[in-house]
Design an enzyme around this catalytic site. Structure first.
Site, PDB file in Angstrom:
ATOM      1  N   ASN A 199     -10.347   0.086   0.151  1.00  0.00           N
ATOM      2  CA  ASN A 199      -8.699   0.001   0.053  1.00  0.00           C
ATOM      3  C   ASN A 199      -8.313  -0.282  -1.301  1.00  0.00           C
ATOM      4  O   ASN A 199      -8.422  -1.555  -1.553  1.00  0.00           O
ATOM      5  CB  ASN A 199      -8.201  -0.711   0.898  1.00  0.00           C
ATOM      6  N   HIS A 202      -3.213   7.361   2.665  1.00  0.00           N
ATOM      7  CA  HIS A 202      -3.778   5.954   2.278  1.00  0.00           C
ATOM      8  C   HIS A 202      -4.869   5.637   2.771  1.00  0.00           C
ATOM      9  O   HIS A 202      -5.032   5.906   4.094  1.00  0.00           O
ATOM     10  CB  HIS A 202      -2.480   4.860   2.501  1.00  0.00           C
ATOM     11  N   CYS A 247       0.762  -1.223  -0.011  1.00  0.00           N
ATOM     12  CA  CYS A 247       0.043   0.128  -0.106  1.00  0.00           C
ATOM     13  C   CYS A 247       0.686   1.118   0.059  1.00  0.00           C
ATOM     14  O   CYS A 247       0.456   2.401  -0.064  1.00  0.00           O
ATOM     15  CB  CYS A 247      -0.964   0.021   1.112  1.00  0.00           C
TER      16      CYS A 247
HETATM   17  O1  UT7 Z   1      -3.823  -1.251   3.630  1.00  0.00           O
HETATM   18  C1  UT7 Z   1      -2.476  -1.818   4.260  1.00  0.00           C
HETATM   19  C2  UT7 Z   1      -2.630  -2.176   5.596  1.00  0.00           C
HETATM   20  N1  UT7 Z   1      -4.002  -2.566   6.034  1.00  0.00           N
HETATM   21  C3  UT7 Z   1      -4.444  -1.955   6.952  1.00  0.00           C
HETATM   22  O2  UT7 Z   1      -4.082  -1.056   7.550  1.00  0.00           O
HETATM   23  C4  UT7 Z   1      -5.676  -2.937   7.700  1.00  0.00           C
HETATM   24  C5  UT7 Z   1      -5.571  -2.575   9.291  1.00  0.00           C
HETATM   25  N2  UT7 Z   1      -6.647  -3.442   9.915  1.00  0.00           N
HETATM   26  C6  UT7 Z   1      -7.982  -2.748   9.831  1.00  0.00           C
HETATM   27  O3  UT7 Z   1      -8.370  -2.189   9.154  1.00  0.00           O
HETATM   28  C7  UT7 Z   1      -8.975  -3.555  10.699  1.00  0.00           C
HETATM   29  O4  UT7 Z   1      -8.368  -4.325  11.622  1.00  0.00           O
HETATM   30  C8  UT7 Z   1      -9.940  -4.372  10.135  1.00  0.00           C
HETATM   31  C9  UT7 Z   1     -10.914  -3.686   9.374  1.00  0.00           C
HETATM   32  C10 UT7 Z   1      -9.130  -5.483   9.089  1.00  0.00           C
HETATM   33  C11 UT7 Z   1     -10.822  -5.183  11.093  1.00  0.00           C
HETATM   34  O5  UT7 Z   1     -11.482  -4.384  12.034  1.00  0.00           O
HETATM   35  P1  UT7 Z   1     -10.976  -4.946  13.711  1.00  0.00           P
HETATM   36  O6  UT7 Z   1     -12.019  -3.814  14.404  1.00  0.00           O
HETATM   37  O7  UT7 Z   1      -9.674  -4.894  13.705  1.00  0.00           O
HETATM   38  O8  UT7 Z   1     -11.854  -6.115  13.646  1.00  0.00           O
HETATM   39  P2  UT7 Z   1     -11.218  -7.610  14.163  1.00  0.00           P
HETATM   40  O9  UT7 Z   1     -10.359  -8.195  13.279  1.00  0.00           O
HETATM   41  O10 UT7 Z   1     -10.674  -7.438  15.592  1.00  0.00           O
HETATM   42  O11 UT7 Z   1     -12.575  -8.377  14.267  1.00  0.00           O
HETATM   43  C12 UT7 Z   1     -13.631  -8.034  15.399  1.00  0.00           C
HETATM   44  C13 UT7 Z   1     -14.658  -9.247  15.237  1.00  0.00           C
HETATM   45  C14 UT7 Z   1     -14.439 -10.576  15.407  1.00  0.00           C
HETATM   46  O12 UT7 Z   1     -15.152 -11.261  15.666  1.00  0.00           O
HETATM   47  P3  UT7 Z   1     -14.937 -11.835  17.369  1.00  0.00           P
HETATM   48  O13 UT7 Z   1     -13.770 -12.656  17.387  1.00  0.00           O
HETATM   49  O14 UT7 Z   1     -15.125 -10.701  18.171  1.00  0.00           O
HETATM   50  O15 UT7 Z   1     -16.353 -12.549  17.632  1.00  0.00           O
HETATM   51  C15 UT7 Z   1     -14.036 -10.942  13.842  1.00  0.00           C
HETATM   52  O16 UT7 Z   1     -14.664 -12.113  13.562  1.00  0.00           O
HETATM   53  O17 UT7 Z   1     -15.426  -8.841  14.136  1.00  0.00           O
HETATM   54  C16 UT7 Z   1     -15.260  -9.946  13.289  1.00  0.00           C
HETATM   55  N3  UT7 Z   1     -15.536  -9.599  11.674  1.00  0.00           N
HETATM   56  C17 UT7 Z   1     -16.588  -9.228  10.959  1.00  0.00           C
HETATM   57  N4  UT7 Z   1     -17.914  -9.218  11.548  1.00  0.00           N
HETATM   58  C18 UT7 Z   1     -18.570  -8.956  10.447  1.00  0.00           C
HETATM   59  C19 UT7 Z   1     -14.227  -9.704  11.187  1.00  0.00           C
HETATM   60  N5  UT7 Z   1     -14.499  -9.145   9.870  1.00  0.00           N
HETATM   61  C20 UT7 Z   1     -15.863  -9.114  10.002  1.00  0.00           C
HETATM   62  C21 UT7 Z   1     -16.945  -8.650   8.773  1.00  0.00           C
HETATM   63  N6  UT7 Z   1     -18.138  -8.571   9.236  1.00  0.00           N
HETATM   64  N7  UT7 Z   1     -16.633  -8.475   7.549  1.00  0.00           N
END
Ligand code: UT7
Length: 333
Positions: free
Chosen positions: A286, A256, A116
């Protein structure tokens, strides 16, 4: 006469027609519009549909538009750098495919992969060719067909990414405009958190890698989020301090677009109000190398000659960095 700097003198963006909404994603994986919106800020993203179409096809649209609007002939271009993680093929470079399709015949070209952060790495690389005094017209393209490497059964990644391309023309400027400073960083130990498992020399494609869905983006979201928030903000503050810039000196932050929360955290650390931050993640998601040029393209009319602009990115690798530039023309003209 001031020293030779590399200035952006034109910009063009391109997104494919098909819009994949959060609502449609709700029918594909176990997710909700509410989750995607609150966690990422994304409402929809554009997807390149059509047999045989790849990253170069979007880039070609951007480059053709760029040549037209800047009255540049294809044969005048001396170098094309394409920042991408989804090249048309493993080789040759997508930059060469773009040049061929556009009719750029007097240039050399290569791809640059810094995930990215690729667009800002490529911009800094290109700026050195201009600053040398040897090159007068360089095109930097940031383009990705992320839909070709995203697993649409994996809700953790498929809601985030979209397809887009953006291209800028870089030319010498001796009036103080253009790229003033840049800070680029990488930390390869971060690769465990964000990578594509198969398709490289360590794990070439096989029936097994395909069956295991290893040719898609693998991301440990939370781990990447933690590094992204701190590193993108740190490097943006660092470039301000290094250049004695206060928040009020900055016209625009061009971050970004990975997650609205990362963008907001960066702006907060820089002391910038939302009005000074280019944000279009809600429309495109993204798009990896497409995010920063797509922002510049959409805000071009509001950019004024002399504006202090900070570009900032964080991505897989890990890679991150910031660029401080003085905008070189009145966009509204
Ligand atoms: O561009 C290059 C670099 N990339 C980035 O900068 C991305 C950085 N990361 C992020 O933007 C975030 O971590 C994400 C958007 C990818 C995820 O958000 P988060 O707030 O960190 O969520 P998480 O991965 O901690 O997941 C929280 C919960 C989990 O469920 P449990 O374990 O709490 O029951 C996930 O399984 O949300 C669940 N989950 C979803 N639920 C509904 C993960 N993806 C989804 C989804 N819809 N699409």
């Amino acid at each position: 006469m001031d020293k030779i700097r590399a200035a952006i003198t034109g910009i063009q963006g391109y997104v494919p027609d098909y819009v994949l909404t959060n609502k449609e994603l709700e029918t594909m994986v176990d997710t909700t519009d509410e989750w995607i919106t609150t966690r990422t800020g994304i409402k929809e993203r554009h997807i390149l549909k059509g047999e045989g179409l790849g990253t170069s096809d979007m880039a070609v649209e951007a480059v053709k538009g760029l040549l037209k609007k800047t009255n540049t002939k294809a044969e005048e271009v001396e170098l094309v750098i394409c920042a991408t993680v989804s090249p048309d093929m493993v080789y040759p470079a997508t930059a060469n495919i773009i040049s061929d399709k556009v009719g750029i015949k007097n240039a050399f070209g290569f791809d640059l992969n810094a995930a990215c952060s690729g667009f800002i790495y490529a911009l800094v690389t290109a700026s050195k060719y201009i600053e040398s005094g040897l090159f007068k017209k360089i095109i930097v393209v940031g383009a990705d067909k992320m839909s070709s490497i995203v697993d649409y059964t994996d809700r953790q990644t498929c809601v985030i990414f979209g397809d887009a391309a953006g291209a800028v023309l870089l030319e010498p400027d001796t009036n103080g405009h253009g790229i003033q400073d840049a800070i680029l960083r990488s930390d390869g130990s971060g690769r465990v958190h964000l990578h594509q498992k198969a398709g490289g020399s360590v794990r070439p494609a096989s029936f097994e890698t395909v069956a295991n869905r290893e040719h898609f983006v693998y991301q440990e979201g939370q781990a990447v989020f933690k590094f992204a928030v701190s590193n993108m903000a740190d490097v943006s503050v660092e470039i301000m301090e290094k250049n004695n810039l206060k928040a009020e000196d900055i016209a625009w932050l061009v971050p970004h677009q990975a997650n609205l929360r990362i963008i907001d955290a960066t702006a907060r650390r820089m002391g910038l109000a939302r009005e000074k931050v280019m944000i279009n993640i809600q429309k495109y998601g993204n798009t990896t190398n497409g995010t920063i040029p797509m922002c510049l393209y959409e805000w071009e009319n509001q950019l004024k000659k002399g504006d202090n602009v900070i570009l900032a990115a964080f991505g897989g690798g890990f890679t991150w960095g910031s660029i401080y530039l003085k905008w070189a023309y009145d966009g509204a003209k």
